[in-house]
Design a protein around this motif. Structure first.
Motif, PDB file in Angstrom:
ATOM      1  N   GLY B 196       0.503  -1.081   0.340  1.00 23.85           N
ATOM      2  CA  GLY B 196      -0.201   0.191   0.148  1.00 23.85           C
ATOM      3  C   GLY B 196       0.605   1.213  -0.157  1.00 23.85           C
ATOM      4  O   GLY B 196       0.577   2.697   0.122  1.00 23.85           O
ATOM      5  N   GLY B 197       2.214   1.108  -0.125  1.00 26.99           N
ATOM      6  CA  GLY B 197       2.656   2.071  -0.070  1.00 26.99           C
ATOM      7  C   GLY B 197       2.777   3.502  -1.278  1.00 26.99           C
ATOM      8  O   GLY B 197       3.134   4.970  -0.796  1.00 26.99           O
ATOM      9  N   ALA B 198       2.395   2.575  -2.418  1.00 25.07           N
ATOM     10  CA  ALA B 198       2.267   3.502  -3.614  1.00 25.07           C
ATOM     11  C   ALA B 198       0.858   4.899  -3.615  1.00 25.07           C
ATOM     12  O   ALA B 198       0.242   3.886  -3.457  1.00 25.07           O
ATOM     13  CB  ALA B 198       2.066   2.605  -5.054  1.00 25.07           C
ATOM     14  N   THR B 199       1.031   5.605  -4.628  1.00 25.54           N
ATOM     15  CA  THR B 199       0.306   6.002  -3.905  1.00 25.54           C
ATOM     16  C   THR B 199      -0.191   6.949  -5.229  1.00 25.54           C
ATOM     17  O   THR B 199      -1.299   7.406  -5.402  1.00 25.54           O
ATOM     18  CB  THR B 199       0.791   7.386  -2.887  1.00 25.54           C
ATOM     19  OG1 THR B 199       1.960   8.307  -3.655  1.00 25.54           O
ATOM     20  CG2 THR B 199       0.686   6.567  -1.728  1.00 25.54           C
ATOM     21  N   HIS B 200       0.142   7.076  -6.300  1.00 25.77           N
ATOM     22  CA  HIS B 200       0.607   7.553  -7.964  1.00 25.77           C
ATOM     23  C   HIS B 200      -0.510   7.005  -8.156  1.00 25.77           C
ATOM     24  O   HIS B 200      -0.834   5.756  -8.369  1.00 25.77           O
ATOM     25  CB  HIS B 200       1.512   7.648  -8.124  1.00 25.77           C
ATOM     26  CG  HIS B 200       2.287   8.732  -8.107  1.00 25.77           C
ATOM     27  ND1 HIS B 200       3.297   9.260  -7.377  1.00 25.77           N
ATOM     28  CD2 HIS B 200       2.030  10.531  -8.655  1.00 25.77           C
ATOM     29  CE1 HIS B 200       4.200  10.349  -6.736  1.00 25.77           C
ATOM     30  NE2 HIS B 200       3.249  10.626  -7.863  1.00 25.77           N
ATOM     31  N   PRO B 201      -2.205   7.775  -8.988  1.00 25.27           N
ATOM     32  CA  PRO B 201      -2.997   7.004  -9.392  1.00 25.27           C
ATOM     33  C   PRO B 201      -2.087   6.098 -10.718  1.00 25.27           C
ATOM     34  O   PRO B 201      -1.290   6.629 -11.768  1.00 25.27           O
ATOM     35  CB  PRO B 201      -4.124   7.603 -10.386  1.00 25.27           C
ATOM     36  CG  PRO B 201      -2.949   9.222 -10.194  1.00 25.27           C
ATOM     37  CD  PRO B 201      -2.110   8.830  -8.977  1.00 25.27           C
TER      38      PRO B 201
END
Lengths: 322, 348
Positions: B196-201
């Motif tokens: 869940g560390g990724a935030t970019h769409p």
């Protein structure tokens, strides 16, 4: 190739599930179905016969009919609850789904109903494990050629299945179009193009024909004849070397070395020097013309000069008429 | 069963001469079972006291019902050979074996077919699991034009095959931009961060944002020249020549006026870079009439090739212009022009 524990275990369990639904299965049929030699099937049955659940009393063990066994046929008489087909693990589902999608994306395969339905069923059977495979995007067939390759592939496949000689009109990499009869041996693909490997009666040798260069293919109605070559090569491209070329390339063309197995001999700002084994001069000429300004230099010199002369002739055609 | 139960009752474990040997065998066998997809669960409850109990979760064991036809199992048999010798080979063949357990004999429709696609490197697995868990990955990467590897931090979105090579597409956190990375240029291990560390769409799918390959850059860029105006090219072809180009023709008509005696073909442009390469490869058999950008791309290639007569592979001697850090990053597939600049074309 030595078989891994997991591979054998998967087959042992699969055989129990398969045999639970069938009686008196010939060893030869099992061997063909699971893709292993008959002797391996016998070893597998011997292993299963002494397998079971802890306690290992006679009632705890898998059991087979000894009469059938002696007749080279297998009948499972006690599955001990081990006959449930095992689901696909996540890694297994991804590996097979991606492989099948690669097959489906090949020119001429998209319309194959068995490929499409196998993919749908495999995806459903894999359940959650199929989701990870969605993150893999594969190349799709060149739409400009798909319909043509599809027709060529269909004819080649039918001829191969029936052992029939075909007649080809074929355009080589050097743009020479010839007519020839070919006895098909196998259809190969590297994931991008299809090749018909066959015995070419014109050259009296094995040749690989790219299906997207086959202008026309017809079945001759004649039987293909046996030739003193392996019916399956196991590799997609022939391994032969005609010459070793040296290409001086811009660094952004490093992919040439990576893709075609070239060796980077030297490297400095603005240029890399790549040694490349080449099986066909015409292929190299096409590569060099395709790369254009990314080729800074080429050896052998004679080849560079002939490519340059052909390019100059082409430029003249542009100036003359255009 | 507890570990002690397993050791006492399961055949084979009595060979373990001491605790360490037993532990090794036990761990090895757990790994094998999990590889096979056998759902081994652990329990802690009163029945097992302080020990951990092991159980196969039968609810998660079964293959869902699947009815494969002889033709379908034949197709899967060909597909399972695709990874020949690579790390995906074994899991693909195990999957096939499991499906064979519930399938009829394969029909021979695809017998005699051999498919081998270039396998991804072993970095495929951690990248794929990072994509699934929306994790950030860190890896060393040596771009085509860089001399030393540099650390990259990337939110991976997709694994992509182009022109026989594998790439990971994602958001490069250092450059704050979408980038493609060729898997074979990743050096060392891929470190996978927290779930869940990724935030970019995400940008996924091969259409839309992700264009066709810019092969000259050895990477993937957006298709240039796709302003919608020039989807169809017109080329003049000498009689009896360029058979490979003719097979792609949408339409063919006899040439007129200056092109009398030639055939004029209409071609779908698709990837302009690829088409320019194909047409240049046919040298004087083909002349591009339109669109201008395709014509220019072909002429640029021909000019460069025509210049090869006068140069060798000079690895010593005059210095060429350094291309160390271009404005765009060809190694990772930023926007590339389909027509190489004349600055490069003039070099030699």
């Amino acid at each position: 190739m030595a078989e891994s524990t997991s591979e054998r275990l998967a087959r042992l369990l699969a055989m129990v599930a398969y045999l639970a639904d069938r009686d008196d299965v010939p060893v030869a049929e099992l061997a063909a179905h699971f893709g292993v030699p008959q002797a391996q099937i016998m070893r597998d049955v011997d292993t299963l016969w002494v397998s079971g659940t802890p306690g290992y009393q006679p009632d705890d063990l898998l059991d087979f009919s000894a009469d059938s066994y002696d007749a080279q046929r297998i009948t499972l008489t006690n599955a001990r609850g081990m006959d449930r087909p095992l689901r696909l693990g996540p890694g297994e589902a991804v590996a097979l789904i991606v492989a099948l999608r690669a097959l489906a994306n090949l020119p001429g395969m998209g319309a194959d109903p068995a490929v499409a339905s196998a993919l749908a069923k495999l995806t459903a059977a894999a359940g959650d494990a199929a989701e990870a495979a969605e993150a893999v995007a594969l190349e799709t067939a060149d739409p400009a050629l798909d319909a043509h390759v599809s027709r060529v592939l269909g004819t080649a496949r039918a001829a191969l299945a029936e052992g029939e000689r075909v007649h080809l009109r074929y355009t080589s990499a050097s743009d020479a179009t010839t007519e020839r009869d070919v006895d098909p041996l196998e259809l190969l693909s590297d994931g991008e193009a299809w090749f018909l490997r066959g015995w070419c009666l014109l050259s009296d040798a094995v040749r690989h024909f790219r299906l997207d260069r086959v202008a026309a293919i017809t079945r001759t109605g004649q039987d293909a004849v046996p030739h003193e070559v392996a019916s399956t090569s196991g590799r997609v491209r022939p391994e032969q070397t005609l010459l070793q070329a040296r290409l001086e390339l811009t660094p952004r063309s490093r992919w040439v070395a990576e893709r075609f197995g070239g060796e980077i001999l030297a490297e400095r700002d603005g240029a890399i020097l790549v040694a490349l084994d080449v099986a066909d001069e015409a292929w190299l000429a096409r590569l060099v013309l395709d790369l254009g300004p990314d080729v800074l230099g080429l050896e052998p010199r004679g080849l560079a000069e002939s490519i340059a002369a052909r390019a100059a002739a082409a430029l003249a055609a542009y100036e003359e008429v255009g | 069963m507890t570990k002690a139960d397993v050791r006492a009752t399961v055949n084979g474990y009595s060979q373990a001469s001491n605790d360490d040997a037993f532990e090794r065998m036990f761990e090895r066998d757990k790994v094998t079972l999990r590889e096979l997809g056998i759902p081994l669960v652990t329990l802690t409850d009163d029945a097992h006291g302080d020990d951990i109990g092991y159980r196969i979760d039968l609810d998660g064991y079964d293959l869902p019902r699947v009815d494969l036809s002889p033709a379908e199992i034949g197709v899967l048999s060909v597909a399972a050979q695709v990874w020949d010798g690579a790390h995906l080979d074994l899991p693909a063949r195990r999957a096939l074996t499991k499906l064979r357990a519930v399938s009829p004999a394969a029909s021979g429709e695809l017998s005699g077919h051999v498919l081998r696609i270039p396998p991804p490197s072993a970095t495929f697995d951690p990248l794929l699991s990072a994509i699934a868990s929306r994790a950030v990955v860190t890896f060393g990467y040596r771009g085509a034009t860089s001399s030393a590897p540099a650390q990259r931090r990337v939110e991976p979105w997709q694994l992509v095959v182009r022109d026989g090579a594998w790439y990971v597409l994602g958001h490069d956190l250092v450059r704050d931009a979408e980038r493609m990375f060729r898997l074979t240029r990743i050096t060392g291990a891929v470190k996978v961060g927290a779930r869940g560390g990724a935030t970019h769409p995400r940008v996924t799918g091969t259409g839309g944002g992700l264009g066709a390959t810019s092969r000259a850059s050895g990477s993937i860029g957006r298709t240039v020249g796709d302003d919608g105006a020039a989807d169809v090219a017109r080329v003049a072809v000498r009689p009896e020549r360029a058979g490979e180009v003719r097979l792609r023709a949408l339409a063919a008509t006899p040439g007129e006026a200056a092109w009398s005696g030639w055939d004029v073909l209409e071609l779908a442009v698709g990837n302009a870079d690829d088409l320019a390469g194909l047409l240049a490869g046919h040298t004087d058999a083909v002349v591009v009439l339109e669109p201008p950008h395709l014509r220019e791309a072909v002429v640029t290639r021909l000019r460069a090739a025509a210049g090869l007569a006068t140069v060798g592979t000079a690895t010593t001697g005059t210095e060429t212009d350094p291309v160390s850090e271009p404005a765009t990053d060809p190694a990772t597939g930023d926007i590339q022009s389909s027509a190489p600049t004349t600055g490069e074309a003039g070099r030699g």
